[in-house]
Structures are given as C-alpha cells and as structure tokens.
Design an enzyme around this catalytic site. Sequence first.
Site, short mmCIF file in Angstrom:
data_model
loop_
_atom_site.label_atom_id
_atom_site.label_comp_id
_atom_site.label_asym_id
_atom_site.label_seq_id
_atom_site.Cartn_x
_atom_site.Cartn_y
_atom_site.Cartn_z
CG HIS A 71 74.93 50.87 6.34
ND1 HIS A 71 76.17 51.23 5.89
CD2 HIS A 71 74.22 50.50 5.25
CE1 HIS A 71 76.21 51.10 4.58
NE2 HIS A 71 75.03 50.64 4.15
CG PHE A 72 73.18 45.33 10.09
CD1 PHE A 72 73.27 44.05 9.55
CD2 PHE A 72 74.19 45.76 10.93
CE1 PHE A 72 74.34 43.22 9.84
CE2 PHE A 72 75.27 44.93 11.23
CZ PHE A 72 75.35 43.66 10.69
CG ASP A 114 68.17 54.15 2.97
OD1 ASP A 114 69.10 53.35 3.09
OD2 ASP A 114 68.04 54.91 2.00
CB ILE A 115 67.53 59.73 2.14
CG1 ILE A 115 68.92 59.27 1.75
CG2 ILE A 115 67.52 60.67 3.30
CD1 ILE A 115 69.76 60.40 1.18
P1 AMP Z 1 74.73 50.59 1.06
O1 AMP Z 1 74.60 50.68 -0.42
O2 AMP Z 1 74.40 49.23 1.61
O3 AMP Z 1 76.08 51.09 1.52
O4 AMP Z 1 73.61 51.54 1.66
C1 AMP Z 1 73.80 52.90 1.89
C2 AMP Z 1 72.43 53.49 2.14
O5 AMP Z 1 72.61 54.75 2.75
C3 AMP Z 1 71.60 53.69 0.88
O6 AMP Z 1 70.40 52.90 0.98
C4 AMP Z 1 71.31 55.19 0.90
O7 AMP Z 1 70.00 55.51 0.46
C5 AMP Z 1 71.51 55.53 2.36
N1 AMP Z 1 71.86 56.92 2.64
C6 AMP Z 1 72.85 57.65 2.05
N2 AMP Z 1 72.89 58.89 2.58
C7 AMP Z 1 71.90 58.94 3.52
C8 AMP Z 1 71.42 59.95 4.41
N3 AMP Z 1 71.97 61.17 4.45
N4 AMP Z 1 70.39 59.66 5.22
C9 AMP Z 1 69.81 58.42 5.19
N5 AMP Z 1 70.23 57.43 4.38
C10 AMP Z 1 71.25 57.68 3.55
#
Ligand code: AMP
Length: 133
Positions: A99-100, A30-31
């Site tokens: 996603h998990f 996760d970024i």
């Molecule tokens: P959620 O709020 O449960 O939908 O989580 C979405 C997650 O995706 C968040 O923790 C973001 O930091 C992560 N995220 C968004 N864009 C990216 C990306 N390009 N690469 C990795 N993680 C990402």
Amino acid sequence: MNDCIFCKILSGEIPSYKIYETDKAYAFLDIACDAVGHTLVIPKKHFASILDCDADYLDAVIEAVKHVSRHYVEDCGYDGVNVFNASGAAAEQSVFHLHFHIVPRKEGDGMSMWPLSGKRDIDLAEICKKLAL
Ligand code: AMP
C-alpha cells in the site's frame, strides 16, 4: 490471501471508504484518522510489499496514486501531498499487503512528515559506493 485485512477489504468482507478504483488498484481512507484525507492505495491482487509486486500492478497502483493526488490538489483544495510506502517490518510496515499512503497537505497545516536521523557525519561518497547498482 485468507488472513489479509486489505484482501478482506477488496472482497467486501471488511467495509472501507472508497475514494477511487480501477481494474487493478483500489484507494480508500485509512482508519487511523491521524490526518484528514489520509488515503491508502493498494493493488487488487495480493503482494506483500513493493519488493514482490509485479510491474503491471505496481504501474497501476502508482498511476492511481497520481490520479488521486491530482484530484486532491486540483479539486479538493489541498496544496500538495506526501506519498509514503513501508516495505518490510524493519521499515515499520504493519499490514503486509502493498500500500501507498497519500497524506493531503495544506500550506501551514503544521504537520511534518520528515523524520530526522540526527546524523550529520554521513559520507555520501562511501554510501554511494556501497549502494549504487
Ligand atoms: P503501514 O504501517 O504502512 O503498514 O500502514 C498500514 C495502515 O493501514 C495504517 O495506517 C492503518 O491505520 C491502516 N489500516 C489498518 N486496517 C485498516 C482498515 N481496516 N481500513 C483502513 N485502513 C486500515
């Protein structure tokens, strides 16, 4: 899906830090960088959330969650993991590709992952009557 960030990660259009993959699942960092090792595991086919994901892909994703989690605990020095999923905007889902989250944990790391509602007057029997299948 054209405008899905995670589909773009799967196609290579957006870079990611890959941790693990199978024919149906992909795990990457996760970024957010909010916790060391915060990992996302996604199906390689687009599903918005756990609510519309088919059984094959869900099985594959959960299997990958377990595999990565065991690796973190058995090989990487972690003591446990938190596994989270948000399905739906009301549940604070922000990317609408299932996603998990895996957050690796160490004893005494000072993090707390359990939100407290502050409610103390919940009638479990009443709730069960409403929610049981
Ligand atoms: P959620 O709020 O449960 O939908 O989580 C979405 C997650 O995706 C968040 O923790 C973001 O930091 C992560 N995220 C968004 N864009 C990216 C990306 N390009 N690469 C990795 N993680 C990402």
